[in-house]
Enzyme design. Structure first.
Site, mmCIF file in Angstrom:
data_model
loop_
_atom_site.group_PDB
_atom_site.id
_atom_site.type_symbol
_atom_site.label_atom_id
_atom_site.label_comp_id
_atom_site.label_asym_id
_atom_site.label_seq_id
_atom_site.Cartn_x
_atom_site.Cartn_y
_atom_site.Cartn_z
ATOM 1 N N THR A 9 0.909 -1.093 0.152
ATOM 2 C CA THR A 9 -0.010 0.112 0.013
ATOM 3 C C THR A 9 0.650 1.239 -0.064
ATOM 4 O O THR A 9 1.941 1.231 0.569
ATOM 5 C CB THR A 9 -1.039 0.280 1.254
ATOM 6 O OG1 THR A 9 -1.709 1.302 0.989
ATOM 7 C CG2 THR A 9 -0.317 0.272 2.545
ATOM 8 N N ASN A 11 -0.908 3.925 0.843
ATOM 9 C CA ASN A 11 -1.866 4.972 1.468
ATOM 10 C C ASN A 11 -1.483 4.939 3.120
ATOM 11 O O ASN A 11 -1.370 3.977 3.763
ATOM 12 C CB ASN A 11 -3.187 4.303 1.372
ATOM 13 C CG ASN A 11 -4.151 5.133 2.219
ATOM 14 O OD1 ASN A 11 -3.898 5.682 2.980
ATOM 15 N ND2 ASN A 11 -5.336 5.307 1.604
ATOM 16 N N GLY A 13 -2.473 6.544 5.762
ATOM 17 C CA GLY A 13 -3.603 6.294 6.591
ATOM 18 C C GLY A 13 -3.910 4.932 6.723
ATOM 19 O O GLY A 13 -3.960 4.371 8.153
ATOM 20 N N LYS A 14 -4.041 4.170 5.964
ATOM 21 C CA LYS A 14 -4.060 2.865 6.031
ATOM 22 C C LYS A 14 -3.058 1.826 6.590
ATOM 23 O O LYS A 14 -3.151 1.100 7.514
ATOM 24 C CB LYS A 14 -4.326 2.031 4.567
ATOM 25 C CG LYS A 14 -5.268 2.119 3.668
ATOM 26 C CD LYS A 14 -5.059 1.109 2.572
ATOM 27 C CE LYS A 14 -6.386 1.369 1.567
ATOM 28 N NZ LYS A 14 -6.128 0.430 0.405
ATOM 29 N N ASP A 71 -7.688 -3.512 -0.490
ATOM 30 C CA ASP A 71 -8.485 -2.570 -1.284
ATOM 31 C C ASP A 71 -9.785 -2.541 -0.657
ATOM 32 O O ASP A 71 -10.511 -3.330 -0.120
ATOM 33 C CB ASP A 71 -8.884 -3.416 -2.683
ATOM 34 C CG ASP A 71 -9.266 -2.369 -3.614
ATOM 35 O OD1 ASP A 71 -8.188 -1.627 -3.957
ATOM 36 O OD2 ASP A 71 -10.421 -2.299 -3.955
ATOM 37 N N PHE A 154 -8.782 8.808 8.092
ATOM 38 C CA PHE A 154 -8.308 9.339 6.827
ATOM 39 C C PHE A 154 -9.543 9.405 5.944
ATOM 40 O O PHE A 154 -10.571 8.842 6.246
ATOM 41 C CB PHE A 154 -7.233 8.803 6.177
ATOM 42 C CG PHE A 154 -7.224 7.190 5.952
ATOM 43 C CD1 PHE A 154 -7.220 6.412 7.164
ATOM 44 C CD2 PHE A 154 -7.591 6.910 4.789
ATOM 45 C CE1 PHE A 154 -7.520 5.098 6.867
ATOM 46 C CE2 PHE A 154 -8.011 5.614 4.374
ATOM 47 C CZ PHE A 154 -7.789 4.534 5.406
ATOM 48 N N LYS A 177 -11.659 2.460 16.496
ATOM 49 C CA LYS A 177 -12.051 2.240 15.076
ATOM 50 C C LYS A 177 -11.421 0.752 14.621
ATOM 51 O O LYS A 177 -12.293 0.166 14.141
ATOM 52 C CB LYS A 177 -11.168 3.484 14.285
ATOM 53 C CG LYS A 177 -11.590 3.329 12.741
ATOM 54 C CD LYS A 177 -10.954 4.278 11.741
ATOM 55 C CE LYS A 177 -11.064 3.470 10.254
ATOM 56 N NZ LYS A 177 -10.696 4.382 9.142
HETATM 57 P P1 ITT Z 1 -3.470 1.797 -1.808
HETATM 58 O O1 ITT Z 1 -4.003 1.055 -3.127
HETATM 59 O O2 ITT Z 1 -1.977 1.949 -2.251
HETATM 60 O O3 ITT Z 1 -3.458 0.828 -0.771
HETATM 61 P P2 ITT Z 1 -5.437 3.639 -2.129
HETATM 62 O O4 ITT Z 1 -5.830 4.897 -1.188
HETATM 63 O O5 ITT Z 1 -5.319 3.866 -3.523
HETATM 64 O O6 ITT Z 1 -4.062 2.932 -1.611
HETATM 65 P P3 ITT Z 1 -7.807 1.888 -2.539
HETATM 66 O O7 ITT Z 1 -7.696 1.738 -3.892
HETATM 67 O O8 ITT Z 1 -8.234 0.589 -1.650
HETATM 68 O O9 ITT Z 1 -6.620 2.260 -1.615
HETATM 69 O O10 ITT Z 1 -8.907 3.059 -2.032
HETATM 70 C C1 ITT Z 1 -9.505 3.021 -0.564
HETATM 71 C C2 ITT Z 1 -9.994 4.411 -0.549
HETATM 72 O O11 ITT Z 1 -11.192 4.055 0.274
HETATM 73 C C3 ITT Z 1 -9.195 5.207 0.348
HETATM 74 O O12 ITT Z 1 -8.119 6.081 -0.590
HETATM 75 C C4 ITT Z 1 -10.270 6.152 1.195
HETATM 76 O O13 ITT Z 1 -10.659 7.117 0.499
HETATM 77 C C5 ITT Z 1 -11.359 4.983 1.275
HETATM 78 N N1 ITT Z 1 -11.165 4.191 2.530
HETATM 79 C C6 ITT Z 1 -10.810 3.090 2.692
HETATM 80 N N2 ITT Z 1 -10.681 2.651 3.979
HETATM 81 C C7 ITT Z 1 -11.171 3.786 4.609
HETATM 82 C C8 ITT Z 1 -11.355 4.199 5.823
HETATM 83 O O14 ITT Z 1 -11.149 3.533 7.052
HETATM 84 N N3 ITT Z 1 -11.358 5.382 6.319
HETATM 85 C C9 ITT Z 1 -11.684 6.255 5.441
HETATM 86 N N4 ITT Z 1 -11.647 6.077 4.055
HETATM 87 C C10 ITT Z 1 -11.391 4.989 3.667
#
Ligand code: ITT
Length: 199
Positions: A9, A11, A13-14, A71, A154, A177
């Site tokens: 990832t 991201n 926040g994740k 995802d 996030f 959370k």
């Molecule tokens: P990676 O693919 O690199 O992991 P990404 O942000 O592109 O990062 P995704 O394609 O899985 O990841 O998109 C997930 C989106 O969904 C993320 O960017 C947030 O906008 C939203 N999301 C997922 N989980 C969330 C959470 O726990 N709280 C808030 N928004 C969330």
């Protein structure tokens, strides 16, 4: 025993949540960034699970370690399931979440509480060096808030209202959370699979 996994990832926040969820395991979670892996992956699947598998496999081909991917996204019933698998790309990948959240609240104006149902979905995929793939999924049910609230989390957290907790998921402390979230649930299931694979 292989005690290291790469988490595919970018991201932050994740990643924060993932590291916290794995803190009670004797497994080192290394992000792509920390592993020095920088690749663009085309997430062209039609489901969360498909996209998680695409991401895990793509990185596993490069590093021959156990690779996990998440995802996830927000599914809003009144918007026909939007933004769904397009959650990160909604209004463009570089648009701020202040604007994305504002836009969703605007589109939900006039929708009464009974019809504001939504859920966060998280699919986690693991790609093992022997070629095996495992997937898990978690959900967190809620409604779309009337206005944004909270500084934690996030993405769409400030507009995701948890009726049971009477606050948004951005108002929750990170530990709470993780205990109830889509990601927490999917990763707890995945931990069980990892334990059985790593003994
Ligand atoms: P990676 O693919 O690199 O992991 P990404 O942000 O592109 O990062 P995704 O394609 O899985 O990841 O998109 C997930 C989106 O969904 C993320 O960017 C947030 O906008 C939203 N999301 C997922 N989980 C969330 C959470 O726990 N709280 C808030 N928004 C969330």
């Amino acid at each position: 025993m292989n005690k290291k996994i790469i988490f595919a990832t970018g991201n932050e926040g994740k990643l924060k949540e993932i590291k916290m969820i794995f803190a009670d395991m004797e497994i080192e979670v290394v992000s792509m960034n920390e592993a020095g892996i920088d690749v663009e992956i085309e997430e062209n699947g039609s489901s969360f699970e498909e996209n998680a598998v695409i991401k895990a496999k793509a990185i596993a081909e490069i590093c021959h370690e156990i690779v996990l991917a998440d995802d996830s996204g927000l599914v809003i019933d009144a918007l026909g399931g939007e933004p769904g698998v397009y959650s990160a790309r909604y209004m463009g990948e570089n648009t701020s979440y202040v604007l994305k959240n504002q836009n969703i609240l605007e589109r939900m104006k006039g929708v009464n509480e009974a019809d504001r149902s939504a859920r966060f979905v998280c699919a986690v995929a693991a790609a093992f060096p022997d070629g095996e793939i495992a997937t898990t999924e978690g959900l967190m049910e809620g409604i779309i808030a009337l206005e944004p609230s909270g500084e934690n989390g996030f993405g769409y957290d400030p507009i995701f209202y948890l009726t049971q907790h009477q606050c948004t998921s951005a108002d929750l402390d990170p530990k709470t959370k993780n205990e109830i979230s889509h990601r927490g649930k999917a990763l707890e299931e995945m931990k069980k699979i990892l334990v059985s694979k790593l003994v």
